[in-house]
Design an enzyme around this catalytic site. Structure first.
Site, PDB file in Angstrom:
ATOM      1  N   CYS A   1      -3.515  10.568   1.629  1.00  0.00           N
ATOM      2  CA  CYS A   1      -2.683   9.405   1.277  1.00  0.00           C
ATOM      3  C   CYS A   1      -1.295   9.795   0.786  1.00  0.00           C
ATOM      4  O   CYS A   1      -0.305   9.585   1.475  1.00  0.00           O
ATOM      5  CB  CYS A   1      -3.398   8.586   0.211  1.00  0.00           C
TER       6      CYS A   1
ATOM      7  N   LYS B   1       0.850  -1.208   0.000  1.00  0.00           N
ATOM      8  CA  LYS B   1       0.000   0.000   0.000  1.00  0.00           C
ATOM      9  C   LYS B   1       0.885   1.258   0.000  1.00  0.00           C
ATOM     10  O   LYS B   1       0.647   2.215  -0.746  1.00  0.00           O
ATOM     11  CB  LYS B   1      -0.920  -0.028   1.218  1.00  0.00           C
TER      12      LYS B   1
HETATM   13  N1  LIG Z   1      -9.743   8.801   1.979  1.00  0.00           N
HETATM   14  C1  LIG Z   1      -9.087   8.100   1.101  1.00  0.00           C
HETATM   15  O1  LIG Z   1      -9.152   8.386  -0.093  1.00  0.00           O
HETATM   16  C2  LIG Z   1      -8.252   6.890   1.485  1.00  0.00           C
HETATM   17  C3  LIG Z   1      -7.809   6.042   0.470  1.00  0.00           C
HETATM   18  C4  LIG Z   1      -7.075   4.924   0.804  1.00  0.00           C
HETATM   19  C5  LIG Z   1      -6.787   4.679   2.142  1.00  0.00           C
HETATM   20  N2  LIG Z   1      -7.222   5.537   3.119  1.00  0.00           N
HETATM   21  C6  LIG Z   1      -6.910   5.217   4.508  1.00  0.00           C
HETATM   22  O2  LIG Z   1      -8.108   4.801   5.158  1.00  0.00           O
HETATM   23  C7  LIG Z   1      -8.084   5.199   6.535  1.00  0.00           C
HETATM   24  C8  LIG Z   1      -9.342   5.993   6.837  1.00  0.00           C
HETATM   25  O3  LIG Z   1      -9.317   7.172   6.083  1.00  0.00           O
HETATM   26  P1  LIG Z   1     -10.598   8.081   5.870  1.00  0.00           P
HETATM   27  O4  LIG Z   1     -10.264   8.977   4.732  1.00  0.00           O
HETATM   28  O5  LIG Z   1     -11.827   7.260   5.797  1.00  0.00           O
HETATM   29  O6  LIG Z   1     -10.602   8.888   7.270  1.00  0.00           O
HETATM   30  P2  LIG Z   1     -11.734   9.891   7.787  1.00  0.00           P
HETATM   31  O7  LIG Z   1     -11.039  10.896   8.634  1.00  0.00           O
HETATM   32  O8  LIG Z   1     -12.582  10.352   6.643  1.00  0.00           O
HETATM   33  O9  LIG Z   1     -12.682   8.985   8.708  1.00  0.00           O
HETATM   34  C9  LIG Z   1     -12.266   8.320   9.823  1.00  0.00           C
HETATM   35  C10 LIG Z   1     -13.412   8.234  10.823  1.00  0.00           C
HETATM   36  O10 LIG Z   1     -12.964   7.429  11.920  1.00  0.00           O
HETATM   37  C11 LIG Z   1     -13.537   7.948  13.122  1.00  0.00           C
HETATM   38  N3  LIG Z   1     -12.777   7.433  14.260  1.00  0.00           N
HETATM   39  C12 LIG Z   1     -11.580   7.841  14.763  1.00  0.00           C
HETATM   40  N4  LIG Z   1     -11.209   7.052  15.775  1.00  0.00           N
HETATM   41  C13 LIG Z   1     -12.171   6.117  15.938  1.00  0.00           C
HETATM   42  C14 LIG Z   1     -12.345   5.009  16.815  1.00  0.00           C
HETATM   43  N5  LIG Z   1     -11.424   4.700  17.736  1.00  0.00           N
HETATM   44  N6  LIG Z   1     -13.477   4.260  16.689  1.00  0.00           N
HETATM   45  C15 LIG Z   1     -14.397   4.558  15.747  1.00  0.00           C
HETATM   46  N7  LIG Z   1     -14.278   5.597  14.892  1.00  0.00           N
HETATM   47  C16 LIG Z   1     -13.177   6.351  14.978  1.00  0.00           C
HETATM   48  C17 LIG Z   1     -13.476   9.450  12.913  1.00  0.00           C
HETATM   49  O11 LIG Z   1     -14.389  10.131  13.757  1.00  0.00           O
HETATM   50  C18 LIG Z   1     -13.831   9.573  11.415  1.00  0.00           C
HETATM   51  O12 LIG Z   1     -15.219   9.770  11.216  1.00  0.00           O
HETATM   52  C19 LIG Z   1      -6.788   5.975   6.729  1.00  0.00           C
HETATM   53  O13 LIG Z   1      -5.787   5.144   7.225  1.00  0.00           O
HETATM   54  C20 LIG Z   1      -6.431   6.401   5.311  1.00  0.00           C
HETATM   55  O14 LIG Z   1      -5.045   6.597   5.137  1.00  0.00           O
HETATM   56  C21 LIG Z   1      -7.976   6.625   2.815  1.00  0.00           C
END
Ligand SMILES: NC(=O)c1ccc[n+]([C@@H]2O[C@H](COP(=O)([O-])OP(=O)(O)OC[C@H]3O[C@@H](n4cnc5c(N)ncnc54)[C@H](O)[C@@H]3O)[C@@H](O)[C@H]2O)c1
Length: 409
Positions: free
Chosen positions: A252, A198
């Site tokens: 990312c 990744k």
């Molecule tokens: N957004 C993207 O395009 C993308 C793409 C690939 C990978 N990722 C990865 O996916 C993961 C999530 O990213 P995202 O963009 O969805 O993040 P985000 O910030 O949009 O959402 C994360 C959510 O998790 C919640 N949260 C935090 N701690 C928590 C806990 N202990 N229990 C329950 N909920 C909790 C937050 O309140 C938030 O609503 C990250 O590691 C990111 O690097 C994101």
């Protein structure tokens, strides 16, 4: 299957809805009550192509909650940003999510980490928390997400997936679950390799963009049009240079390469690429200063706050870095992005945004910016900097604008 998805953000919510639509009972768990309440009222916390229709189809199998219950499967999709002011992964949310699962998990249940993490995080952090000093037997896999904002749902279904299991049975069970909605191929490997893969993918893109940015700086110095040069170079069957721009943002590409760098003393090009991309906002401000050098007490307008075109995501966006640096240089900065909500200074209309401005700086390649009619703008000084090379420059020139395009010397 009863599946709990921890984290209802850009990744967790679409994943929850796809799994619910595939017939599973899904409980989306988030520590943010506003998101939970909104979803339970039938509203979505953000926009994404196709998500409204999917929500309608899946909502009978989906509920949101702030409390985690025992489930057959737990999927962790919480944020993994950088520690404040540091170039190290902040794994607090992953740690907290793992702890809450450890308090409810039972024998033979499956835990999947979707969040992007430094190599070794599953083995050294998450699995030990889940074991919680007991000889508990559970299944565990890392299944990193590869989808891109704006096309998240399409890519979650059609992209190939990689699954790293702590053992073969874990990988097999996870593959079975994802097969319920994934139409791409699913490859299995170890957790550490999946974590590494990744990060390699995003690092590859970051380095490619850094190369494009370096080419753009060289082109400016040598009096060449980098956009034309890249287009021609890409005619080579084995060359694919990405586009230069004002810097790299998002959750990312701007972050993940540093997760590699923190784990190894061997990463050199990885760190250098980050430095080059991080230097682009300062370069844009240098272009601005050159353009408005004769203006006293200047004001500029940044068009676009999102880190990329046609999305509302502003995380790590270079627009904010450009704003901060320009303000530090004594320039007044107005901002305008009609797609972005909840940013206090965001101008309500384009008219307000450009009123009494001395230079428009286009930062985000939103399609709707291409439709701006420069003739209709009431602006103080007609200067334009296009850092994405998306505007029709001849109509801006005809409207009397001085124009500078990033990467054209
Ligand atoms: N957004 C993207 O395009 C993308 C793409 C690939 C990978 N990722 C990865 O996916 C993961 C999530 O990213 P995202 O963009 O969805 O993040 P985000 O910030 O949009 O959402 C994360 C959510 O998790 C919640 N949260 C935090 N701690 C928590 C806990 N202990 N229990 C329950 N909920 C909790 C937050 O309140 C938030 O609503 C990250 O590691 C990111 O690097 C994101």
């Amino acid at each position: 299957m009863k599946i709990s998805v921890l984290g209802l953000g850009y990744i967790g919510l679409p994943t929850s809805l796809l799994l619910a639509d595939a017939g599973n009972t899904v409980i989306g768990v988030d520590i943010n009550n506003k998101i939970v309440d909104l979803l339970n009222k039938g509203q979505l916390p953000f926009d994404e192509t196709g998500i409204i229709d999917l929500f309608q189809k899946a909502k009978n199998n989906f509920t949101a909650s702030d409390t985690l219950e025992t489930s057959d499967v737990y999927i962790i999709a919480v944020p993994t940003p950088l520690e404040k002011g540091m170039k190290l992964a902040d794994l607090n949310a992953v740690r907290n999510a793992a702890r809450s699962i450890a308090s409810v998990i039972k024998e033979k249940q499956l835990v999947i980490l979707e969040s992007t993490v430094p190599p070794g995080t599953s083995e050294n952090l998450v699995v030990p928390i889940l074991r919680n000093n007991m000889k508990r037997s559970f299944y565990y896999a890392h299944c990193p997400e590869r989808a891109i904002p704006g096309k998240t749902l399409h890519e979650m279904v059609f992209n190939d997936r990689i699954i790293g299991g702590i053992d073969e049975e874990s990988a097999k069970k996870t593959k079975q679950l994802y097969s319920s909605f994934v139409k791409g191929n699913i490859y299995t490997t170890s957790t550490k390799t999946a974590e590494f893969v990744k990060l390699m993918e995003n690092t590859f893109r970051d380095i490619n963009i850094a190369l494009a940015n370096e080419f753009s700086l060289i082109a400016e110095e040598l009096g060449i049009d980098v956009w034309e040069a890249i287009e021609i170079a890409n005619k080579h069957p084995r060359v694919d240079i990405l586009k230069p721009g004002p810097g790299v943002g998002g959750h990312c590409i701007a972050i993940d390469p540093l997760f590699l760098a923190e784990k190894s003393s061997k990463s050199r090009i990885v760190t250098l690429a980050r430095e080059i991309n991080d230097s682009m906002p300062r370069h844009v401000v240098k272009m601005v200063k050159e353009m408005i050098k004769d203006i006293e007490n200047p004001t500029i307008t940044i068009l676009g706050l999102a880190y990329k075109g046609d999305v509302d995501d502003t995380r790590e966006s270079p627009a904010f870095k450009i704003k901060r640096i320009a303000e530090g240089e004594g320039i007044n900065v107005k901002i305008y992005d009609p797609l972005v909500k909840d940013i206090p200074d965001n101008s309500k209309t384009l008219k307000d945004a450009v009123c009494n401005t001395d230079c428009i700086v286009l930062v985000t390649d939103h399609e709707l910016f291409k439709d701006i009619n420069p003739m209709s703008l009431q602006i103080r000084t007609k200067n334009l900097i296009d850092t994405r090379n998306i505007l029709n420059h001849s109509i801006w020139r005809d409207a009397g604008y001085r124009i500078k395009i990033l990467g054209i010397g």
